[in-house]
Enzyme design. Sequence first.
Site, PDB file in Angstrom:
ATOM      1  CB  ILE A 289      -3.860  11.102  10.056  1.00 53.73           C
ATOM      2  CG1 ILE A 289      -3.687   9.622  11.541  1.00 53.73           C
ATOM      3  CG2 ILE A 289      -2.454  11.623   9.553  1.00 53.73           C
ATOM      4  CD1 ILE A 289      -3.101  10.305  12.752  1.00 53.73           C
TER       5      ILE A 289
ATOM      6  N   GLY B  71       0.890  -1.407  -0.185  1.00 53.30           N
ATOM      7  CA  GLY B  71       0.176  -0.086   0.132  1.00 53.30           C
ATOM      8  C   GLY B  71       0.765   1.324   0.256  1.00 53.30           C
TER       9      GLY B  71
ATOM     10  CE1 TYR C 290      -9.809  -0.422   7.475  1.00 56.97           C
ATOM     11  CE2 TYR C 290     -10.173   0.791   9.455  1.00 56.97           C
ATOM     12  CZ  TYR C 290      -9.706   0.422   8.591  1.00 56.97           C
ATOM     13  OH  TYR C 290      -8.639   1.009   8.711  1.00 56.97           O
TER      14      TYR C 290
END
Length: 253
Positions: free
Chosen positions: A191, A19, A158
């Site tokens: 973030i 990723g 998730y």
Amino acid sequence: MSTGAPPRSLQGTTAVVTGGTTGLGLGIAERFLAAGATVVCASRDTHDVRTVLDRFPERAHYHRADVSDEASVRDLMRFAHERTGRLDVVVANAGISRDAKLARLSLADWNAMVGTNLTGVFLTIRESLPYLLESGRGRIITVSSLMGSRTAVGAAGYCATKAGVEMLTRAAAIELGPKGISVNAIAPGFINTGMGKKVEADERLWQRYRDRIALGRLGDTAEVTEAAAFLAAPESSYVNGHVLEINGGLRWS
């Protein structure tokens, strides 16, 4: 935001970041490169990786990989080792989210999250082991999330996969520690990239979450990448099996 800290030395090391072509993964790759490492950025798509390849033409590489595919991950690790002659650090960062309440969550979306977020981490760890053992100072860094330890409506898949990543990290740490390989996780909160950026853009939603963060702000990408650099560097040699939360002091209730 810059931490102002001098780059931790990763001179002479090779790292693979899955990723690694966008968001935090790309940021981690850039941080490692700044510290002197050679980095293979792996992903199914190139995304923004060209900026890194142009800045570090001798030490930055891209390799297409699907972490849910065993042969693809095996080929990725082989590529990194053959291209640079070694493999020292692996960051299992690739992840996806398919939001839906359980009653509407399709099996295909569930399997996609498990395949990338959890099976992908397992394969990344397993296929890197022969090369990390050869290195003699192997470091594995997995990437969890605030959702690995906190729940949210519509995020069952998730949350479950990220919780699995944290337990897999701890299990791998006790198994691989005696072989000289440390395994740790970072668990970012909100973030200023990806999900965090989207939350901040929704004023009402951001107000709700900001009040739960002791520092009252989003984290900066650099604050996450610096943590990853620490876990990859010699300074963290006695840290193993740890999940490092980077969330500004987040309260969920």
